[in-house]
Design an enzyme around this catalytic site. Structure first.
Site, PDB file in Angstrom:
ATOM      1  N   GLU A  73       6.390  -0.715  -3.684  1.00 31.38           N
ATOM      2  CA  GLU A  73       5.097  -0.029  -3.720  1.00 31.38           C
ATOM      3  C   GLU A  73       4.802   0.611  -5.077  1.00 31.38           C
ATOM      4  O   GLU A  73       4.253   1.703  -5.155  1.00 31.38           O
ATOM      5  CB  GLU A  73       5.023   1.043  -2.618  1.00 31.38           C
ATOM      6  CG  GLU A  73       5.294   0.524  -1.217  1.00 31.38           C
ATOM      7  CD  GLU A  73       4.325  -0.563  -0.779  1.00 31.38           C
ATOM      8  OE1 GLU A  73       3.120  -0.461  -1.135  1.00 31.38           O
ATOM      9  OE2 GLU A  73       4.760  -1.507  -0.088  1.00 31.38           O
ATOM     10  N   GLY A  85       3.107  -1.310  -7.430  1.00 32.20           N
ATOM     11  CA  GLY A  85       1.988  -2.065  -7.989  1.00 32.20           C
ATOM     12  C   GLY A  85       2.377  -3.385  -8.599  1.00 32.20           C
ATOM     13  O   GLY A  85       1.648  -3.933  -9.442  1.00 32.20           O
ATOM     14  N   LYS A 109       6.562 -16.826  -5.604  1.00 30.43           N
ATOM     15  CA  LYS A 109       7.118 -15.728  -4.817  1.00 30.43           C
ATOM     16  C   LYS A 109       8.347 -16.278  -4.105  1.00 30.43           C
ATOM     17  O   LYS A 109       8.232 -17.017  -3.121  1.00 30.43           O
ATOM     18  CB  LYS A 109       6.089 -15.218  -3.797  1.00 30.43           C
ATOM     19  CG  LYS A 109       6.558 -14.032  -2.972  1.00 30.43           C
ATOM     20  CD  LYS A 109       6.612 -12.761  -3.787  1.00 30.43           C
ATOM     21  CE  LYS A 109       6.984 -11.555  -2.913  1.00 30.43           C
ATOM     22  NZ  LYS A 109       6.986 -10.295  -3.675  1.00 30.43           N
ATOM     23  N   GLY A 131      -5.992   1.809  -7.301  1.00 26.48           N
ATOM     24  CA  GLY A 131      -6.996   1.131  -6.487  1.00 26.48           C
ATOM     25  C   GLY A 131      -7.500  -0.163  -7.065  1.00 26.48           C
ATOM     26  O   GLY A 131      -8.442  -0.752  -6.520  1.00 26.48           O
TER      27      GLY A 131
END
Length: 238
Positions: A12, A14, A37, A202
């Site tokens: 978490e 970013g 990924k 954001g």
């Protein structure tokens, strides 16, 4: 750099949004981009994963996910609990090398931090970077506590003989506190590596068109953008 490995100092921070920004800047510059990924955890087969999110934000990129496990755990643990085969570092490196023959840039986004295990033998993203001889970009948080995790990650990279290309702050708060503002100077010192960007908090919630337009302004020229670290640090000086 045909292959860039992207890790975080933890979860978490970013990392996926930063991967998307690097991809968007490269696409805007006319480069073909692939996003790999290795292991996606905590996502059902019918849900969108991190690679899908990068493609949504960045635009026309090739995506490849090698394995998916339902529980939100470290890949080795998630694979073992699901009774599924783990991902091995050599498989990740082989997939990235193949993508590199077909694309100008391959971004390999890890899960969590640098030493999160892919398998029970201890294979990690660091092993992937070594097999590929690829530079590593570290995504860090902005505030209190980030100096320790960033320095530990940088030390481990150097201990393993891996190249740390730089740092990106994955989420810069709209109202930065004192620790965050001081960390603009301290992060490059503890990591002995340049600060190469700061994504606004954001950013991942932006409309894709706005995200693609903004991405170059969040990243330094080394990552395909026009962000100026000196100007940013001056504007947020404590």
């Amino acid at each position: 750099m045909p292959v860039l490995v992207i890790t975080g100092t933890g979860t978490e921070v970013g990392k996926t949004v930063t991967t998307a920004a690097v991809a968007a800047a490269a696409v805007a510059a006319g480069r073909s981009v692939a996003v790999l990924k290795p292991a996606q955890t905590g996502v059902r087969p019918d849900e969108r994963g991190d690679a899908d999110e990068v493609a949504r934000l960045a635009g026309t990129v090739t995506t490849l996910e090698l394995a998916r496990y339902p529980e939100p755990l470290a890949p080795a643990t998630a694979a073992r609990r699901a009774g599924l085969a783990p991902v091995r570092p050599h498989e990740v490196a082989d997939a990235a090398a193949k993508l590199a023959t077909e694309h100008d840039l391959v971004l390999v986004e890890g899960a969590g931090g640098l030493l999160v295990r892919f398998d029970d033998e201890g294979g990690t993203l660091a092993d992937v970077a070594r097999l590929l001889d690829a530079p590593v970009l570290v995504v860090a948080s902005a505030g209190l506590g980030t100096l320790n995790t960033t320095e530990l990650t940088a030390r481990e990279l150097r201990h393993r003989g891996l190249r740390l290309t730089g740092l990106v702050i994955g989420s810069w708060p709209s109202e930065a506190d004192l620790a965050s503002r001081c960390n603009l100077a301290d992060l490059p010192k503890v990591a002995d590596a340049p600060l190469l960007g700061a994504l606004p908090s954001g950013a991942g919630a932006c409309a894709p068109a706005d995200f693609r337009a903004g991405a170059p302004s969040w990243l330094a020229p080394r990552l395909g953008g026009n962000w100026n670290v000196s100007a940013f640090a001056f504007a947020h000086a404590p």
